[in-house]
Design a protein around this motif. Structure first.
Motif, PDB file in Angstrom:
ATOM      1  N   SER A  28      42.043 100.597  56.920  1.00  0.00           N
ATOM      2  CA  SER A  28      41.472 100.010  58.138  1.00  0.00           C
ATOM      3  C   SER A  28      40.021  99.609  57.952  1.00  0.00           C
ATOM      4  CB  SER A  28      41.586 101.012  59.302  1.00  0.00           C
ATOM      5  OG  SER A  28      42.929 101.321  59.567  1.00  0.00           O
ATOM      6  N   HIS A  29      39.302 100.396  57.176  1.00  0.00           N
ATOM      7  CA  HIS A  29      37.885 100.129  56.955  1.00  0.00           C
ATOM      8  C   HIS A  29      37.728  99.331  55.666  1.00  0.00           C
ATOM      9  CE1 HIS A  29      33.566 100.837  56.361  1.00  0.00           C
ATOM     10  NE2 HIS A  29      33.528 101.122  57.644  1.00  0.00           N
ATOM     11  N   PRO A  30      36.834  98.336  55.628  1.00  0.00           N
ATOM     12  CA  PRO A  30      36.714  97.507  54.413  1.00  0.00           C
ATOM     13  C   PRO A  30      36.036  98.192  53.233  1.00  0.00           C
ATOM     14  CG  PRO A  30      35.089  96.847  56.070  1.00  0.00           C
ATOM     15  CD  PRO A  30      35.996  97.848  56.733  1.00  0.00           C
ATOM     16  N   GLU A  31      35.422  99.355  53.441  1.00  0.00           N
ATOM     17  CA  GLU A  31      34.735 100.049  52.349  1.00  0.00           C
ATOM     18  C   GLU A  31      35.693 100.368  51.206  1.00  0.00           C
ATOM     19  OE1 GLU A  31      32.342 104.239  51.463  1.00  0.00           O
ATOM     20  OE2 GLU A  31      33.434 103.958  53.342  1.00  0.00           O
ATOM     21  N   LEU A  32      35.242 100.125  49.971  1.00  0.00           N
ATOM     22  CA  LEU A  32      36.023 100.455  48.777  1.00  0.00           C
ATOM     23  C   LEU A  32      35.268 101.471  47.938  1.00  0.00           C
ATOM     24  CD1 LEU A  32      37.250  96.888  47.716  1.00  0.00           C
ATOM     25  CD2 LEU A  32      38.597  98.667  48.840  1.00  0.00           C
ATOM     26  N   LEU A  33      36.005 102.320  47.238  1.00  0.00           N
ATOM     27  CA  LEU A  33      35.426 103.324  46.355  1.00  0.00           C
ATOM     28  C   LEU A  33      35.682 102.932  44.907  1.00  0.00           C
ATOM     29  CD1 LEU A  33      36.737 106.520  48.182  1.00  0.00           C
ATOM     30  CD2 LEU A  33      34.497 105.427  48.465  1.00  0.00           C
ATOM     31  N   ALA A  45      38.730 100.293  38.602  1.00  0.00           N
ATOM     32  CA  ALA A  45      39.508  99.979  39.799  1.00  0.00           C
ATOM     33  C   ALA A  45      38.658 100.272  41.027  1.00  0.00           C
ATOM     34  CB  ALA A  45      40.792 100.795  39.849  1.00  0.00           C
ATOM     35  N   ARG A  46      39.097  99.736  42.142  1.00  0.00           N
ATOM     36  CA  ARG A  46      38.502 100.069  43.446  1.00  0.00           C
ATOM     37  C   ARG A  46      39.639 100.412  44.391  1.00  0.00           C
ATOM     38  NH1 ARG A  46      34.923  95.913  41.645  1.00  0.00           N
ATOM     39  NH2 ARG A  46      32.839  96.800  41.348  1.00  0.00           N
ATOM     40  N   ILE A  47      39.396 101.430  45.217  1.00  0.00           N
ATOM     41  CA  ILE A  47      40.450 101.921  46.099  1.00  0.00           C
ATOM     42  C   ILE A  47      39.974 101.945  47.543  1.00  0.00           C
ATOM     43  CG2 ILE A  47      41.591 103.334  44.340  1.00  0.00           C
ATOM     44  CD1 ILE A  47      40.073 105.772  45.508  1.00  0.00           C
ATOM     45  N   GLY A  48      40.932 101.925  48.451  1.00  0.00           N
ATOM     46  CA  GLY A  48      40.609 102.016  49.855  1.00  0.00           C
ATOM     47  C   GLY A  48      40.132 103.403  50.244  1.00  0.00           C
ATOM     48  N   HIS A  49      39.358 103.435  51.320  1.00  0.00           N
ATOM     49  CA  HIS A  49      38.843 104.702  51.852  1.00  0.00           C
ATOM     50  C   HIS A  49      39.500 104.920  53.211  1.00  0.00           C
ATOM     51  CE1 HIS A  49      35.095 107.411  52.666  1.00  0.00           C
ATOM     52  NE2 HIS A  49      36.231 108.064  52.763  1.00  0.00           N
ATOM     53  N   ALA A  50      40.595 105.691  53.211  1.00  0.00           N
ATOM     54  CA  ALA A  50      41.402 105.864  54.416  1.00  0.00           C
ATOM     55  C   ALA A  50      40.631 106.644  55.473  1.00  0.00           C
ATOM     56  CB  ALA A  50      42.702 106.587  54.072  1.00  0.00           C
ATOM     57  N   VAL A 215      47.395 108.208  50.656  1.00  0.00           N
ATOM     58  CA  VAL A 215      46.140 107.788  51.286  1.00  0.00           C
ATOM     59  C   VAL A 215      45.003 108.154  50.351  1.00  0.00           C
ATOM     60  CG1 VAL A 215      46.946 107.857  53.665  1.00  0.00           C
ATOM     61  CG2 VAL A 215      46.079 109.949  52.632  1.00  0.00           C
ATOM     62  N   THR A 216      44.200 107.193  49.965  1.00  0.00           N
ATOM     63  CA  THR A 216      43.087 107.435  49.053  1.00  0.00           C
ATOM     64  C   THR A 216      41.792 107.557  49.831  1.00  0.00           C
ATOM     65  OG1 THR A 216      42.892 105.046  48.703  1.00  0.00           O
ATOM     66  CG2 THR A 216      44.189 106.280  47.101  1.00  0.00           C
ATOM     67  N   GLY A 217      40.860 108.279  49.252  1.00  0.00           N
ATOM     68  CA  GLY A 217      39.570 108.456  49.914  1.00  0.00           C
ATOM     69  C   GLY A 217      38.898 109.732  49.468  1.00  0.00           C
ATOM     70  N   LEU A 218      37.837 110.096  50.146  1.00  0.00           N
ATOM     71  CA  LEU A 218      37.037 111.263  49.803  1.00  0.00           C
ATOM     72  C   LEU A 218      37.571 112.514  50.490  1.00  0.00           C
ATOM     73  CD1 LEU A 218      33.479 109.670  50.171  1.00  0.00           C
ATOM     74  CD2 LEU A 218      34.829 109.931  48.077  1.00  0.00           C
ATOM     75  N   GLY A 219      37.287 113.667  49.901  1.00  0.00           N
ATOM     76  CA  GLY A 219      37.749 114.918  50.476  1.00  0.00           C
ATOM     77  C   GLY A 219      37.180 115.208  51.855  1.00  0.00           C
ATOM     78  N   PRO A 220      35.837 115.080  52.055  1.00  0.00           N
ATOM     79  CA  PRO A 220      35.263 115.418  53.358  1.00  0.00           C
ATOM     80  C   PRO A 220      35.680 114.470  54.484  1.00  0.00           C
ATOM     81  CG  PRO A 220      33.590 115.498  51.630  1.00  0.00           C
ATOM     82  CD  PRO A 220      34.798 114.849  51.026  1.00  0.00           C
ATOM     83  N   THR A 221      36.276 113.335  54.148  1.00  0.00           N
ATOM     84  CA  THR A 221      36.721 112.402  55.187  1.00  0.00           C
ATOM     85  C   THR A 221      38.254 112.339  55.196  1.00  0.00           C
ATOM     86  OG1 THR A 221      36.349 110.610  53.590  1.00  0.00           O
ATOM     87  CG2 THR A 221      34.618 111.044  55.200  1.00  0.00           C
TER      88      THR A 221
END
Length: 510
Positions: A28-33, A45-50, A215-221
């Motif tokens: 949903s958010h355009p930010e990539l990691l 690679a770049r992945i989505g931040h769910a 779902v990809t993203g950071l642990g705290p989020t």
């Protein structure tokens, strides 16, 4: 050949979305990691931040699949057949997967190949458990038939770490699929690539949409949103103790079941009747495989004084002989750690060990030949003369780092082994059979290896005590934890019943 000597081809950076309901979708958010190759430091690679809405989408997709006729209504034998088919699909893509995993987490290709080729058996074993499953008929007092029914619990959230991305995920996926549950996986942001690829492979092999979501993203989020979601029935997490405490508390608010495999500080007890050279070979294997980034890393060697000096000298020599370099080179024996942050952690603990008065006998630095390689390399590090009050004896480093401490008696060795807040694994080196069993029983941990290290099997339960977590993976213990148990009590007589009118004779309330 070192990484710095390689002619690096131009890296094609691929962007990946999330995997929900059987297909790749944008977050949903355009930010990539950024995802980096730890051997070069380059973005691969770049992945989505769910965000929370993406996690909710994934759990809703899983819930629909769980209730669907296609998956939830699938006959038991058909499901077992499909799980075996997934094992076949994994094997068919083995070359692709081990190369992708090596590039993504930096383990030498020989290690990755040896580990991944065992994973199809995880699925076949659990398919066998599904076929062999029997519910109970329980003898009870009176004219009653009492039996149990087991039903799959539902949605399993699976948070996986960077050190063994596919292996740790598959030891959860196998009982999930074989039991009829569904899953949402949150891989480490460092190593999501093989997880995303496996979701595609399994979907192409016939796994219904929504059974396996990523779902990809950071642990705290992203990880937090998954752990606290009220639609989660079970949380499985492998990671650090602090992360497990946070995620476990969040999941506990909704009474989700939990299997948490957390930190470790594995003691290895070496007795004088064991061959020193063999003990050193096991020590190097236990401490440096996977660049020491394992929860069962042989991080505390507790060695009898009669062989202590010889052991220290030979382990230092062994550590200095290990070939460090490009993990895609079959001759490489030690690859990088996962990130610059992790490398700095190892270097910081080397400084702490020196400040505490321990004796550095090997490593503790960035290899000079790889200083400009761009990757996150660090030498295999060995400290001797380590006492139990030192931080390097008590705290998990999670890198190619081990310590050596002397002991005089069996009782002292056991005391040193148990002098830790962790209790995941331990190892014993001895030829004395009685001693091996005696010491194994006395150590506070969930796994003990006698004259070996790092060994596992899909039939053998895996997990720890104390701050090393709760619950068990592998074995029938893990499979059974994916079911709710219903007790059915059937009155087998036609005798009239009226509690409030019939007062003659002895009466049974319960």
């Amino acid at each position: 050949m070192s990484v710095s000597e390689l002619e690096r081809p131009e890296v094609r950076v691929v962007t990946h979305g999330l995997f929900i309901d059987g297909r790749e979708v944008a977050a949903s958010h355009p930010e990539l990691l950024d995802v980096r190759n730890p051997a070069t430091g380059e973005v691969v690679a770049r992945i989505g931040h769910a965000d929370a809405s993406d996690v909710d989408r994934a759990i809703r997709s899983a819930r629909r699949a769980f209730r669907s006729r296609e998956w939830g209504g699938m006959p038991l034998r058909e499901r077992a057949k499909l799980v075996n088919k997934l094992a076949d699909a994994f094997e068919a893509h083995l070359d692709e997967l081990y190369q992708l995993e090596t590039m993504n987490n930096g383990r030498p290709v020989n290690e990755t190949r040896a580990q991944l080729r065992r994973l199809p058996d995880f699925f076949r074993y659990n398919a066998g458990l599904a076929l062999a499953r029997r519910d109970s008929v329980i003898p009870v007092e009176g004219d009653y038939l009492n039996y149990t029914q087991r039903t799959p619990i539902g949605v399993v959230g699976n948070c996986t770490p960077f050190n063994h991305p596919l292996m740790i995920m598959c030891k959860s996926l196998a009982p999930v699929f074989a039991s009829g549950c569904v899953t949402v996986v949150k891989p480490s942001e460092y190593t999501p690539l093989t997880t995303l690829r496996l979701a595609q492979i399994f979907t192409e092999a016939g796994l219904p949409d929504g059974v396996f979501n990523v779902v990809t993203g950071l642990g705290p989020t992203t990880g937090k949103y998954l752990a606290e979601h009220p639609g989660l029935n079970k949380l499985v997490l492998t990671g650090g103790t602090e992360a497990g405490q946070i995620a476990g508390a969040l999941a506990g608010r909704n009474f989700a079941r939990q299997t948490l495999e957390l930190g470790g500080k594995t003691p290895v007890l070496v007795f004088p009747d064991f061959d020193v050279d063999q003990a050193v070979n096991y020590a190097a294997f236990g401490a440096f495989i996977g660049a020491g980034q394992t929860c069962v890393c042989a991080s505390r060697h507790i060695v009898h004084r009669d062989i202590y000096d010889e052991f220290v000298e030979k382990l230092a020599t062994k550590a200095k002989s290990i070939r460090i370099g490009d993990p895609t080179d079959p001759d490489t024996q030690l690859g990088p750690v996962i990130s610059e942050k992790q490398r700095q952690r190892v270097l910081d603990y080397a400084r702490i060990g020196l400040d505490e008065g321990a004796r550095l006998v090997a490593g503790g630095q960035v290899p000079e030949s790889l200083a400009e390689a761009g990757g996150f390399f660090v030498e295999p590090t060995v400290f001797a003369d380590v006492s139990p009050e030192m931080r390097i004896f008590q705290e998990e480093v999670f890198g190619p780092f081990t310590s050596v401490t002397p002991f005089s008696t069996e009782e002292e060795a056991i005391q040193l082994a148990n002098n830790s807040p962790f209790g995941l694994a331990a190892a014993i080196r001895t030829k004395d059979v009685a001693r091996a069993h005696r010491v194994a029983a006395a150590i506070d941990c969930g796994i003990v290896w006698v004259n070996d290290h790092h060994r596992l099997d899909p039939a053998s339960p895996w997990g720890g005590v104390k701050l090393s977590g709760t619950g068990r993976e592998f074995g029938s213990e893990s499979f059974d934890e994916h079911f709710d148990v219903k007790s059915v009590m059937v009155n087998m007589t036609d005798k009239p019943f009226d509690w409030y009118q019939d007062s003659t004779g002895p009466r049974r309330l319960n």
